[in-house]
Design an enzyme around this catalytic site. Sequence first.
Site, mmCIF file in Angstrom:
data_model
loop_
_atom_site.group_PDB
_atom_site.id
_atom_site.type_symbol
_atom_site.label_atom_id
_atom_site.label_comp_id
_atom_site.label_asym_id
_atom_site.label_seq_id
_atom_site.Cartn_x
_atom_site.Cartn_y
_atom_site.Cartn_z
ATOM 1 C CB THR A 110 -0.876 0.015 1.264
ATOM 2 O OG1 THR A 110 -1.768 -1.072 1.172
ATOM 3 C CG2 THR A 110 -1.659 1.300 1.391
ATOM 4 N NE ARG A 138 -10.128 -7.301 1.883
ATOM 5 C CZ ARG A 138 -9.178 -6.415 2.108
ATOM 6 N NH1 ARG A 138 -8.503 -5.898 1.112
ATOM 7 N NH2 ARG A 138 -8.878 -6.052 3.332
ATOM 8 C CB ILE A 139 -13.946 -3.871 -1.870
ATOM 9 C CG1 ILE A 139 -14.238 -4.206 -3.344
ATOM 10 C CG2 ILE A 139 -13.625 -2.390 -1.700
ATOM 11 C CD1 ILE A 139 -15.488 -3.575 -3.892
ATOM 12 N N GLY A 140 -11.205 -3.691 0.142
ATOM 13 C CA GLY A 140 -10.685 -3.285 1.450
ATOM 14 C C GLY A 140 -11.032 -1.840 1.781
ATOM 15 C CG ASP A 141 -8.280 0.107 4.320
ATOM 16 O OD1 ASP A 141 -7.875 -1.029 4.025
ATOM 17 O OD2 ASP A 141 -7.524 1.085 4.464
ATOM 18 C CB THR A 160 -1.288 1.147 5.465
ATOM 19 O OG1 THR A 160 -0.921 -0.122 4.903
ATOM 20 C CG2 THR A 160 -0.361 1.456 6.626
ATOM 21 N N GLY A 161 -3.006 -1.218 6.577
ATOM 22 C CA GLY A 161 -3.204 -2.283 7.553
ATOM 23 C C GLY A 161 -4.343 -3.191 7.137
ATOM 24 N N GLY A 163 -7.733 -4.039 6.219
ATOM 25 C CA GLY A 163 -8.854 -3.242 5.734
ATOM 26 C C GLY A 163 -10.128 -3.408 6.535
HETATM 27 N N1 ASP Z 1 -5.367 -1.805 3.828
HETATM 28 C C1 ASP Z 1 -5.152 -2.682 2.709
HETATM 29 C C2 ASP Z 1 -6.318 -3.618 2.565
HETATM 30 O O1 ASP Z 1 -6.835 -4.107 3.563
HETATM 31 C C3 ASP Z 1 -3.895 -3.477 2.781
HETATM 32 C C4 ASP Z 1 -2.634 -2.744 3.147
HETATM 33 O O2 ASP Z 1 -2.657 -1.723 3.815
HETATM 34 O O3 ASP Z 1 -1.553 -3.218 2.774
HETATM 35 O O4 ASP Z 1 -6.681 -3.912 1.457
#
Ligand code: ASP
Length: 245
Positions: A110, A138-141, A160-161, A163
């Site tokens: 990210t 799947r859709i993240g944050d 980041t992290g 989602g």
């Molecule tokens: N936040 C992102 C997700 O969950 C992943 C990441 O931060 O690396 O898709």
Amino acid sequence: MEASIMDGKTMKCGAVSGLTTVVNAVSLARLVMENTPHIYLAFDGAEDFARQQGVETVDSSHFITPENIERLNQAKDANRVQIDYTQPIQNDTKNETEPPFANGDSQIGTVGCVAVDSNGNLASATSTGGLVNKMVGRIGDTPVIGAGTYANEFCAVSATGKGEAIIRGTVARDVAALMEFKGLSLKEAANIVVQERTPKGTVGLVAVSAAGEIAMPYNTTGMFRACATEDGYSEVAIWPDTKIE
Ligand code: ASP
């Protein structure tokens, strides 16, 4: 891949997900913001829009590298969905909720960016390939405005992290809301969200306020991060208190 962008002055924003060929996902999110009546395009519609706008694309096989295949296989073997680490997965992790390594990666993970100009105008953008071994669809944050990305007249935030934790915690918006409704400083607001309102080992963020205050808290073991100011101050770090000069 997925991405989003937000302009804190106009509150305009754009987001994309389900991309497989677009080279610069944030640029496409910006085109959604500027050239459509919508905020968020996904999957086939986002890919069609990319072609219509003439952005740079590559065959999706470009992203299928031996390193990515290895990472996916390791995650599958360990039966885990996880953040895109460069290092191999440690199977002996005692606390399953706490990642053993820094969150994110300088080349593949990210990428989040926040900025403020000399007039206090704020903007934020975030881009990601998501989690390794995530479900199809799947859709993240990252493309969710208010979760992975947010900017208004108080601050710009990019998270980041994991989602799912970031969406549940409305992380980026909560930082702005704590400043607006509780009158907290950026650092106070960001620390509350990351240290008190989200599970340990799940979240990090970069943020800047209209006055130029910078916050980069995380509750993971480390986070690839950097900042630079107009007067020449810069900082690059991965772990707690380990600035790379
Ligand atoms: N936040 C992102 C997700 O969950 C992943 C990441 O931060 O690396 O898709």
